[in-house]
Design a protein around this motif. Structure first.
Motif, short mmCIF file in Angstrom:
data_model
loop_
_atom_site.label_atom_id
_atom_site.label_comp_id
_atom_site.label_asym_id
_atom_site.label_seq_id
_atom_site.Cartn_x
_atom_site.Cartn_y
_atom_site.Cartn_z
N HIS A 132 0.82 -1.21 0.00
CA HIS A 132 0.00 0.00 0.00
C HIS A 132 0.85 1.26 0.00
O HIS A 132 0.42 2.31 -0.43
N TYR A 133 2.10 1.13 0.43
CA TYR A 133 2.98 2.31 0.42
C TYR A 133 3.24 2.80 -1.00
O TYR A 133 3.43 3.98 -1.22
N VAL A 134 3.27 1.88 -1.98
CA VAL A 134 3.53 2.30 -3.35
C VAL A 134 2.24 2.34 -4.17
O VAL A 134 2.28 2.49 -5.39
N GLY A 135 1.11 2.19 -3.50
CA GLY A 135 -0.17 2.38 -4.17
C GLY A 135 -0.71 1.16 -4.89
O GLY A 135 -1.62 1.27 -5.72
N MET A 136 -0.17 -0.02 -4.57
CA MET A 136 -0.71 -1.22 -5.21
C MET A 136 -2.03 -1.61 -4.54
O MET A 136 -2.23 -1.37 -3.36
N LYS A 137 -2.89 -2.23 -5.35
CA LYS A 137 -4.19 -2.66 -4.81
C LYS A 137 -3.97 -3.85 -3.88
O LYS A 137 -2.99 -4.57 -3.97
N LEU A 175 -1.59 -10.84 -17.24
CA LEU A 175 -2.36 -9.60 -17.32
C LEU A 175 -2.75 -9.11 -15.92
O LEU A 175 -2.66 -7.92 -15.61
N TRP A 176 -3.14 -10.07 -15.05
CA TRP A 176 -3.50 -9.69 -13.68
C TRP A 176 -2.29 -9.10 -12.95
O TRP A 176 -2.36 -8.07 -12.32
N GLU A 177 -1.15 -9.80 -13.11
CA GLU A 177 0.09 -9.34 -12.49
C GLU A 177 0.47 -7.95 -12.99
O GLU A 177 0.91 -7.10 -12.22
N HIS A 178 0.31 -7.75 -14.28
CA HIS A 178 0.66 -6.46 -14.87
C HIS A 178 -0.22 -5.35 -14.28
O HIS A 178 0.27 -4.30 -13.88
N ASP A 179 -1.50 -5.63 -14.22
CA ASP A 179 -2.43 -4.66 -13.65
C ASP A 179 -2.08 -4.40 -12.18
O ASP A 179 -2.03 -3.27 -11.72
N GLY A 189 0.73 -4.69 -10.73
CA GLY A 189 2.01 -4.01 -10.58
C GLY A 189 2.05 -2.61 -11.17
O GLY A 189 2.95 -1.83 -10.87
N HIS A 190 1.11 -2.30 -12.02
CA HIS A 190 1.16 -1.00 -12.72
C HIS A 190 -0.03 -0.08 -12.47
O HIS A 190 0.09 1.12 -12.61
N ASN A 191 -1.17 -0.67 -12.15
CA ASN A 191 -2.36 0.16 -11.93
C ASN A 191 -2.31 0.67 -10.49
O ASN A 191 -2.89 0.09 -9.58
N LEU A 192 -1.58 1.76 -10.30
CA LEU A 192 -1.28 2.22 -8.95
C LEU A 192 -2.16 3.40 -8.56
O LEU A 192 -2.60 4.18 -9.41
N THR A 240 9.26 7.38 -16.70
CA THR A 240 7.94 6.74 -16.59
C THR A 240 7.76 6.19 -15.18
O THR A 240 8.75 5.87 -14.52
N PRO A 241 6.51 6.09 -14.70
CA PRO A 241 6.28 5.57 -13.34
C PRO A 241 6.80 4.13 -13.22
O PRO A 241 6.63 3.33 -14.14
N MET A 242 7.46 3.86 -12.13
CA MET A 242 7.99 2.51 -11.91
C MET A 242 6.85 1.56 -11.58
O MET A 242 5.94 1.89 -10.82
N GLY A 243 6.90 0.39 -12.22
CA GLY A 243 5.91 -0.64 -11.90
C GLY A 243 6.50 -1.63 -10.92
O GLY A 243 7.70 -1.70 -10.73
N PHE A 244 5.61 -2.39 -10.29
CA PHE A 244 6.06 -3.35 -9.28
C PHE A 244 5.58 -4.76 -9.58
O PHE A 244 5.29 -5.54 -8.69
N GLN A 245 5.47 -5.03 -10.89
CA GLN A 245 4.95 -6.33 -11.29
C GLN A 245 5.92 -7.45 -10.94
O GLN A 245 7.09 -7.40 -11.32
N PRO A 246 5.46 -8.44 -10.20
CA PRO A 246 6.35 -9.57 -9.95
C PRO A 246 6.59 -10.34 -11.25
O PRO A 246 5.78 -10.25 -12.17
#
Lengths: 197, 651
Positions: free
Chosen positions: A62-67, A122-126, A128-131, A145-151
């Motif tokens: 939640h610190y980086v805005g992930m769902k 696709l779920w992982e991408h969302d 990690g990126h839909n922040l 570009t915003p950093m993503g956190f996709q595993p």
């Protein structure tokens, strides 16, 4: 009974192990987690590797805005039905014993599994990126570009202070072996057919 | 992984054999051995081999150390308020310090003892006595917290405590000071023959560890100094040293030192238990507190008990005998086999060792040397197993290594003396810095000691560390006792003034140590286990805030509608379920301590705002990267304002 039919029967049944064993595992290591955080992905559930791991992954993320990792996703209903259906088809094919159908089952399984992997990606991408735009900490890549956190889908990757590991588990190996057995059944069946002919 | 461990072990094994083959040319004339540092050094991130639970003496607490490193891990609050942990300050733990004298915020904690099964340490509980306002506390080693305290009626100076029997059937508490029983207004100089010494046997429930005074033995008015259980063959007996058999009540240092011999009282508690189970004893009115902390409600309750069962020893023939023992014996120690009972005659040079077998024979033969208040006195020569001619002065306490050796502290000559159990010959002696009181070998009060180290707890420190003004720390010293000679390895400072300690192999305890409290099991009356339960309720001038905390915010963090003169209860629940993520909370001007709340736990503090304004509160434990942001405000309005209660987070 012909050898090929037994192999096909085994191949059709093996994916049922997905109901017992996890499909995939994501593990997060960091210095302050001497016991890493981990999540086992079952065909119908996200499970803690150790008690409360998912809650603690959510708290970190939640610190980086992930769902938050949801309690349930639609896939948890679709995937079990898919596996049961393909198993039934596999059993039917094994019963009929036509080796050409073994190949068709194999191809179907490869397509279905690929679809599953694409869906997972696709779920992982969302995830990690839909922040959340109001995230507490925002990081950017070198190009701005915003950093993503996709595993990773498969493999190991460093994400900020964590090292993320994503690897298939016993359930996935059973599925894979089942699919391969379908192909083996096809070749064995073809050989048997030639021998008879 | 295991293979690597085995490999490492076998290499170490070879190394040990090789090193033991080296000629021992080193002389250890009390000096430090050259590799002492290596032998106490525990690599960063690795664990000590033993836990040591060292009493805090006048601090009232129990500190937890690692051995051999001497590192301090935790000070467990027991009998004294501890603002760091809100012990005795928060609403949940205030009842733990309740007594028949009201709230007592301090005590003098003395003798920790670890629970046993079949005479071996089982690592479930530590018991410790409060000496001043007689109490026995139980610390649960799954959480390292005090979970039960029982007050002891008819007792004063609860010193010959808190030692457990072989299967933790009882934890025993004996009075040091005899007092009128029941307490009454009477001249002090009529002590003799009128005062009584109560020895209390507190049963421990095998399931949940619950304590209950099963019976009190009302003994003659001597001072009951220390005690230890029988074990093995002598299981079922308990032994108590006495002094002041003169029954003096003034200038005790002289008047209580006149008799050449005092007694060790041998109590056959199994016999008395049977007597009591068959309806024996007298129920006597009493008033004592029994305080229990519940792990699921996270709350203590205090119950006043109104009755205690007392037993007159003369009414149970064959249950209590006196063993004459020279020179006001202090420590009363029983060897691992249960055969030998050591009386540490503190005003002499020698140790007296009694034989349990001989004692039984003397009782069988009814060879008595008179009686004291109807209790038969055995003949000294009939029960004596041997005398240790130590060459030291002022023996206080003895522990055993399980290899046939005993170790005794000598206060006056300031040393630990090692001697053979059986031949009574002195094997070695090492100086202590200075004036050692107790000593401890892990498991030393059990059938199976871990005879690797002895810890000496010294009463005087003087120049051993950097000076800190007139008051200096107390000091413990660690000796390696695995060889023929004891070797001093380490000095380390202690908390308060330790009287005795209890040690145990870490492996027995550490796997059972909990990491968090399960939020789903939180049954606190005012718990807020989800954000949906967050609220503020007013009941007249009383306001209850149902607050949660999780990285990195409080919910609610804005509260309005509080008025001057309100009594505001902050019931705060830590929603975390991760190891080592406590949060703290404190409010400006609150006349109490902070709260330090473990994951899954609820605690309550009271704030009575006296001034109008907007007052902040904040998290007091650095919990996360956003710890500094973990704060909130309470608006306090005048007493006569009519602002409605309002609370929010993130609006």
């Amino acid at each position: 009974m012909k050898k090929s039919r037994i192999i096909m029967l085994l191949g059709a049944l093996l994916p049922l192990m997905l109901f017992l064993f996890p499909l995939w595992n994501i593990t997060l290591e960091a210095p302050q987690y001497p016991t890493p955080l981990g999540m086992d992905i079952y065909i119908n559930d996200f499970a803690d590797a150790n008690p409360h791991d998912i809650k603690n992954i959510n708290l970190m993320n939640h610190y980086v805005g992930m769902k938050y990792i949801p309690d349930a996703i639609p896939e948890f209903k679709i995937f079990p039905i898919g596996i049961i259906l393909t198993t039934l088809i596999g059993l039917f094919v094994a019963w009929k014993g036509n080796y050409k159908w073994f190949l068709y089952w194999f191809i179907m399984m490869v397509l279905v599994s690929t679809a599953g992997l694409i869906d997972f990606y696709l779920w992982e991408h969302d995830y990690g990126h839909n922040l959340d735009p109001r995230a507490i900490m925002k990081f950017t890549n070198e190009d701005g570009t915003p950093m993503g956190f996709q595993p990773p889908l498969f493999g190991t990757k460093d994400i900020l202070n964590f090292r993320a590991h994503s690897y298939p588990q016993l359930g996935a190996y059973c599925l894979g072996l089942g699919i391969v057995l379908g192909l083996v059944a096809f070749f064995v069946g073809r050989k048997e057919n030639r021998f008879q002919a | 992984m295991k293979k690597i461990a085995y490999l490492a072990m076998s290499i170490l094994g070879v190394a040990a054999i090789m090193s033991s083959c080296q000629p021992k040319s080193k002389t250890t004339s009390g000096a430090l051995t050259s590799n002492a540092a290596e032998r106490v050094y525990v690599n960063p991130g690795e664990h000590d081999e033993f836990y040591a639970f060292i009493s805090g003496g006048f601090s009232g607490q129990l500190s937890v150390y690692g051995l051999p490193s001497g590192r301090l891990f935790k000070v467990i609050p027991v009998f004294s308020q501890d603002a760091e942990k809100a012990w005795g300050y928060n609403e949940e733990t205030k009842p733990m310090l309740n007594t028949s004298h009201g709230f007592v915020p301090w005590d003098d904690s003395h003798h920790p003892d670890i629970s046993q099964t079949n005479g071996e340490l089982d690592g479930r509980y530590v018991f410790i006595n409060g000496n001043n306002t007689p109490r026995i506390a139980k610390i649960d080693l799954s959480v390292f917290e005090t979970t039960e305290i029982i007050e002891i009626p008819n007792s004063a100076g609860n010193h010959s405590s808190s030692f457990v029997t072989e299967n933790t059937e009882y934890v025993v508490a004996g009075t040091r000071f005899s007092v009128p029983v029941p307490q009454r207004d009477m001249p002090i100089n009529e002590y003799k023959g009128n005062f009584k010494g109560a020895l209390s046997f507190i049963s421990v429930n095998p399931e949940d560890g619950g304590m209950d005074i099963k019976f009190q033995l009302l003994m003659p008015g001597f001072d009951y100094d220390l005690s230890h259980p029988g074990r093995g063959a002598s299981h079922g007996w308990f032994f108590f040293t006495t002094y002041n058999t003169e029954e003096a009540s003034t200038l005790m240092e002289v008047n209580a030192s006149q008799n050449d011999k005092d007694f060790i009282a041998a109590v056959n508690w199994k016999k008395i238990e049977e007597y009591v189970n068959n309806g024996g004893g007298t129920k006597m009115p009493a008033n004592y507190a029994h305080n229990v902390y519940d792990e699921e409600t996270h709350t203590a309750t205090s119950t006043m008990k109104k009755e205690v069962l007392v037993v007159d020893p003369t009414e149970v023939p064959g249950a209590v005998f006196f063993l004459p023992t020279p020179k006001s014996p202090h420590g009363c120690d029983v060897d691992p086999t249960g055969e030998y009972i050591v009386g540490n005659g503190k005003l002499s040079a020698d140790l007296t060792v009694h034989s349990f077998t001989k004692m039984l024979a003397a009782i069988e033969g009814e060879k008595f040397d008179g009686d004291a208040y109807g209790i038969p006195i055995l003949k000294f020569e009939d029960v004596l197993a041997g005398t240790v001619k130590s060459g030291g002065l002022g023996p206080l306490h003895t522990e055993f290594d399980g290899n046939g050796n005993a170790y005794t502290t000598f206060f006056i000559s300031s040393e630990v003396v090692k001697w053979n159990v059986g031949t009574w010959e002195v094997i070695d002696r090492q100086p202590c810095y200075y004036s050692v009181g107790h000593l401890m070998i892990p498991g030393g009060n059990s059938r199976k000691p871990f005879g690797k180290y002895v810890v000496a707890m010294n009463k005087i420190t003087k120049d051993r560390y950097l000076p800190t003004g007139p008051e200096v720390t107390q000091s413990a010293q660690l000796y390696d006792i695995s060889g023929e000679k004891m070797e001093l390895l380490l000095d380390f400072p202690t908390v308060g003034e330790p009287h005795y300690a209890a040690g145990i192999a870490a492996d027995i305890v550490k796997e059972r140590s909990k990491k968090i409290y399960e939020l789903s099991k939180n049954k606190h009356e005012y718990a807020t286990t989800s954000d949906a339960d967050v609220r503020v309720e007013r009941n007249g001038k009383e306001v209850h805030v149902y607050m949660s905390m999780i990285r990195s915010h409080f919910n609610p963090d804005n509260i309005e509608g509080i008025k001057v003169g309100d009594k505001v209860y902050f019931h705060v629940t830590n929603l975390e379920q991760d190891y080592d993520v406590p949060h703290g909370v404190s409010m400006i001007g609150a006349n109490t301590s902070e709260l330090l709340i473990m994951p899954g736990q609820t605690e309550t503090f009271v704030w009575e705002p006296k001034q109008v304004g907007v007052w902040p509160f904040y998290c007091t434990d650095f919990c996360s990267a956003l710890h500094q942001e973990m704060q909130g405000y309470v608006r306090v309005s005048p007493a006569d304002s009519n602002i409605d209660l309002k609370w929010s987070l993130g609006e």
